[in-house]
Design a protein around this motif. Structure first.
Motif, PDB file in Angstrom:
ATOM      1  N   GLU A 520      62.207  66.601  85.343  1.00 59.94           N
ATOM      2  CA  GLU A 520      62.291  68.010  84.986  1.00 59.94           C
ATOM      3  C   GLU A 520      60.922  68.607  84.668  1.00 59.94           C
ATOM      4  O   GLU A 520      60.689  69.794  84.922  1.00 59.94           O
ATOM      5  CB  GLU A 520      63.227  68.192  83.788  1.00 59.94           C
ATOM      6  N   ALA A 521      60.032  67.811  84.069  1.00 58.84           N
ATOM      7  CA  ALA A 521      58.698  68.315  83.707  1.00 58.84           C
ATOM      8  C   ALA A 521      57.648  67.301  84.145  1.00 58.84           C
ATOM      9  O   ALA A 521      57.059  66.607  83.300  1.00 58.84           O
ATOM     10  CB  ALA A 521      58.611  68.598  82.203  1.00 58.84           C
ATOM     11  N   PRO A 522      57.407  67.160  85.438  1.00 61.68           N
ATOM     12  CA  PRO A 522      56.475  66.110  85.908  1.00 61.68           C
ATOM     13  C   PRO A 522      55.046  66.327  85.427  1.00 61.68           C
ATOM     14  O   PRO A 522      54.347  65.377  85.093  1.00 61.68           O
ATOM     15  CB  PRO A 522      56.585  66.214  87.435  1.00 61.68           C
ATOM     16  N   LYS A 523      54.586  67.569  85.361  1.00 61.58           N
ATOM     17  CA  LYS A 523      53.204  67.843  84.947  1.00 61.58           C
ATOM     18  C   LYS A 523      52.985  67.466  83.496  1.00 61.58           C
ATOM     19  O   LYS A 523      51.918  66.951  83.115  1.00 61.58           O
ATOM     20  CB  LYS A 523      52.893  69.325  85.172  1.00 61.58           C
ATOM     21  N   ARG A 556      60.688  66.761  75.025  1.00 57.60           N
ATOM     22  CA  ARG A 556      59.750  67.839  75.380  1.00 57.60           C
ATOM     23  C   ARG A 556      58.889  68.206  74.170  1.00 57.60           C
ATOM     24  O   ARG A 556      57.657  68.333  74.282  1.00 57.60           O
ATOM     25  CB  ARG A 556      60.524  69.054  75.894  1.00 57.60           C
ATOM     26  N   THR A 557      59.540  68.375  72.997  1.00 54.36           N
ATOM     27  CA  THR A 557      58.779  68.693  71.791  1.00 54.36           C
ATOM     28  C   THR A 557      57.855  67.544  71.413  1.00 54.36           C
ATOM     29  O   THR A 557      56.699  67.752  71.006  1.00 54.36           O
ATOM     30  CB  THR A 557      59.748  68.996  70.635  1.00 54.36           C
ATOM     31  N   ILE A 559      56.455  65.268  73.385  1.00 52.91           N
ATOM     32  CA  ILE A 559      55.329  65.187  74.319  1.00 52.91           C
ATOM     33  C   ILE A 559      54.345  66.334  74.091  1.00 52.91           C
ATOM     34  O   ILE A 559      53.113  66.152  74.094  1.00 52.91           O
ATOM     35  CB  ILE A 559      55.849  65.179  75.772  1.00 52.91           C
ATOM     36  N   GLU A 560      54.843  67.541  73.876  1.00 53.18           N
ATOM     37  CA  GLU A 560      53.958  68.684  73.627  1.00 53.18           C
ATOM     38  C   GLU A 560      53.173  68.497  72.327  1.00 53.18           C
ATOM     39  O   GLU A 560      51.979  68.844  72.256  1.00 53.18           O
ATOM     40  CB  GLU A 560      54.783  69.959  73.575  1.00 53.18           C
ATOM     41  N   THR A 561      53.828  67.941  71.298  1.00 51.92           N
ATOM     42  CA  THR A 561      53.112  67.696  70.035  1.00 51.92           C
ATOM     43  C   THR A 561      52.023  66.646  70.224  1.00 51.92           C
ATOM     44  O   THR A 561      50.894  66.795  69.706  1.00 51.92           O
ATOM     45  CB  THR A 561      54.116  67.226  68.967  1.00 51.92           C
ATOM     46  N   LEU A 562      52.330  65.600  70.967  1.00 52.55           N
ATOM     47  CA  LEU A 562      51.325  64.568  71.218  1.00 52.55           C
ATOM     48  C   LEU A 562      50.169  65.123  72.049  1.00 52.55           C
ATOM     49  O   LEU A 562      48.994  64.807  71.792  1.00 52.55           O
ATOM     50  CB  LEU A 562      51.974  63.378  71.949  1.00 52.55           C
TER      51      LEU A 562
END
Length: 704
Positions: A520-523, A556-557, A559-562
């Motif tokens: 869903e979010a490969p990038k 998702r949260t 990964i974005e936080t990391l």
């Protein structure tokens, strides 16, 4: 189109089976009421002979009596068909017998002329001999065997039922197998009882055949002399031969069916049919062949004896015995070589080890005693297997990753009703389950006592009792939580999976989780691993979340936080080993604060939590900042106050959650989690701003 034709064909076959009985009844009524042409009689007599041969062959090829359970009914209808044919043939013989020997059809003529040479005296003697063989020997013996078999089968029924119940209680068989065995025992008793009665039909048929022959001879003489003007000798010759042919064509199928009845009731149920039993047991011993051949050879050497017949048969039996002995010697030699072959294979395996000798431990395993095998056996449709599949699916939905497959095996070293749960080959839980009982768990507000084996719930340690199924509704009314054995094991397994969720998350599961998110979010995934952090650092962080029962569904949260904090924390780390794991975990927990708070406090109400006394908070801060550890006295008093606070929260119906400043959260969580696993430790930064916080219990009110 092919499916339509197939359905039509199946429907047609089903209707044909349904109409078989009514058609047979109509045939019997037609033969008794309507006059039949000789050609029709020939067809019906031929059908009767073929039916008798088929019944005998089916009886010989069955391996146990219940394989031909319809035999009593078949015997009844075959007897009725044969008697109806006697009525029809008698009508034709008496009406048309004066026209010649073929007046009643070619089948009766062939049996009356060819089989007895046209001699009615010989025919009468042959017919009487057939009746005696059928009535005195075969039918009487088969009826006696059926009578004794029915008696012994009925006497053995209680013992067989008790054996089935014992196997069921021991867990060796399931409910479906026990039900099938009970039906088989009942059907066997009904079968022998039916055979005892059906054999009387065959005996009556033999007597009826003899009486019908006498009546036909007397009636033929009267009709031939009185109505058709034949001489007494001509009438006697014509009608007697026709009657003999009619009697023989009916008695030969009757003799065959009587033999079939004897075969069915006299056989011993094995994995072989009658033919295989006879061949394997008659020709099993070569010594018997040699002795018989010697006796025949000695008789063949006696003067005036038929030398060729005796000596030829003796040579054949001797050759058969020699072949049997040769085959037995080859089998014995091959059997003697098997231990040598096995030893050679064992020596070869011991001489050279391979990677096949290495057995890896299962990440998650369940071992059961032999009485619990029915819960996990595919053949018995074990309910626990379905529960474990649903459990893994629910765990994946709630926690955020798919746990390893639960490998189930039996362990004879365990007690019959015992099971244990293994994590990487190490036991982490053990309990007992009663497959035929229910567990009534006391949630703490039940005053009524139930009869049964007292125990504790293996998952949560609550007092419980194993009760019979009949007490289930009574226990529910009394306030107990009542569950079956499969639910007990599944609940215990689910509790331990949540408790050791961090140990279940390996690198393979982390990589599969990243692959799933990358669809869903490969990038987002590409920028994180390995550009920002390594796979092992991500695994360590996710395990830290799971260790404190924080779901990782919101990847998702995470990964974005990391991606946001990892570069900054890595740059601030002077050692150059990447971002600090504790600070990265704290930042991630803060980002997941709303979900963490919702997990402990569902809804929108105020948060009634446990707080720290300000003085104790300063003491803890100084101790952790200077030495990184707590003094024994301080740790003991902190733990005692925490236990009291948790008990107060439970008494008030509030969640056991301690809220502390961010710098203290990780250390206090590690210390308190080992002693109070039900206590959650949150930081002030993890609480959303819109939630109202109320301190209902305080730890360290007496600290100085």
């Amino acid at each position: 189109m092919n499916q339509i034709f197939s359905l039509l064909k199946n429907d047609g076959m089903q209707h044909a089976r349904l109409l078989a009985g009514p058609i047979l009844i109509l045939m019997v009524m037609a033969m008794m009421i309507l006059p039949l042409a000789p050609v029709v009689l020939d067809l019906l007599f031929t059908f009767n002979i073929s039916l008798a041969v088929m019944i005998l062959l089916v009886a010989m090829f069955t391996k146990k009596p219940l394989d031909f359970a319809a035999f009593p009914a078949v015997l009844l209808f075959a007897t009725l068909l044969r008697l109806a044919l006697n009525v029809a043939s008698t009508r034709v013989v008496l009406m048309n017998g004066h026209k010649g020997p073929d007046a009643a059809g070619q089948v009766i003529e062939a049996f009356g002329h060819f089989l007895v040479g046209g001699n009615f005296a010989v025919g009468i003697i042959v017919f009487i001999i057939l009746v005696i063989i059928n009535f005195v020997v075969i039918t009487k013996g088969a009826g006696r065997i059926a009578e004794v078999g029915a008696r012994f089968t009925l006497d053995a029924m209680p013992g067989k039922q008790m054996a089935i119940d014992a196997d069921l209680n021991a867990g060796l068989i399931g409910e479906d197998e026990a039900r099938r065995r009970r039906n088989e025992v009942s059907q066997e008793a009904e079968f022998y009882g039916s055979m005892d009665g059906a054999s009387k039909f065959v005996r009556g048929d033999a007597v009826a055949g003899l009486l019908i022959m006498v009546i036909n001879v007397v009636g033929g003489l009267v009709v031939g002399v009185a109505q058709h003007g034949l001489s007494f000798s001509d009438a006697g010759r014509v009608y007697t031969l026709l009657t003999i042919g009619d009697g023989l064509v009916a008695q030969i199928p009757a003799l065959i069916i009587s033999t079939a009845a004897g075969v069915v009731v006299s056989r011993v149920a094995t994995d072989e049919d009658v033919g295989q039993q006879m061949v394997n047991q008659l020709f099993a011993n070569p010594a018997v062949m040699f002795i018989t051949a010697g006796i025949l050879a000695a008789m063949g050497l006696i003067p005036n004896m038929p030398h060729f017949a005796f000596l030829a048969l003796a040579a054949a039996l001797a050759g058969t015995g020699w072949m049997l002995r040769k085959r037995q010697r080859e089998a014995a030699a091959e059997k003697a070589q098997e231990p040598m072959k096995n030893q050679a294979a064992a020596d070869a395996a011991a001489a050279e080890a391979s990677w096949d000798d290495v057995s890896l431990v299962d990440p998650l395993g369940l071992e059961v005693g032999y009485r619990l095998i029915s819960l996990v056996d595919h053949a018995q449709n074990g309910e626990l297997l379905h529960r474990i599949r649903s459990l893994r699916k629910k765990y994946a939905q709630d926690v955020g990753f798919l746990p390893p497959v639960v490998h189930i095996r039996d362990n004879l070293e365990l007690k019959p009703n015992e099971y244990r749960i293994l994590l990487s080959g190490v036991e982490v839980g053990r309990g007992q389950a009663m497959p035929d009982q229910w567990l009534a768990i006391d949630p703490g507000e039940v005053a009524m006592k139930l009869p049964g084996a007292q125990t504790t719930d293996p998952a949560f340690g609550l007092p419980a009792v194993w009760i019979d199924v009949s007490l289930r509704e009574q226990a529910q009314i009394a306030g107990y939580t009542v569950v079956d054995a499969g639910t007990v094991v599944a609940t215990h397994l689910n509790h331990l999976m949540h408790r050791y969720g961090d140990s279940l998350l390996g690198r393979q599961e982390v990589q599969q989780l990243l692959d799933h998110v990358g669809k869903e979010a490969p990038k987002l995934v590409e920028d994180l691993v390995p550009k920002t952090i390594t796979l092992s650092q991500l695994q360590k962080l996710l395990r830290g979340l799971l260790r404190e029962d924080v779901p990782i569904r919101d990847m998702r949260t995470i990964i974005e936080t990391l991606a946001e904090h990892a570069p900054r924390l890595a740059a601030a780390n002077p050692n150059g080993t990447g971002p600090d794991a504790g600070e990265l975990l704290a930042a991630t927990r803060t980002a997941l604060g709303r979900a963490i708070t919702q997990h402990w406090f569902p809804g929108e109400g105020e948060l009634r939590v446990i707080g720290l006394d300000p003085k104790l908070e300063r003491v803890l801060g100084q101790a952790l900042a200077t030495s990184g550890a707590l003094e024994p006295g301080l740790a003991e008093s902190l733990l005692a106050d925490a236990v009291a606070a948790v008990q107060a929260q439970d008494a008030n119906g509030d969640a056991a959650v301690l809220v502390v400043p961010g710098p203290l959260r990780a250390s206090l969580s590690r210390f308190l989690r080992h002693h109070l696993p039900q206590l959650g430790v949150l930081s002030h930064q993890e609480i959303p701003d819109e939630r109202v916080l109320r301190i209902t219990s305080v730890i360290g009110g007496g600290a100085s």
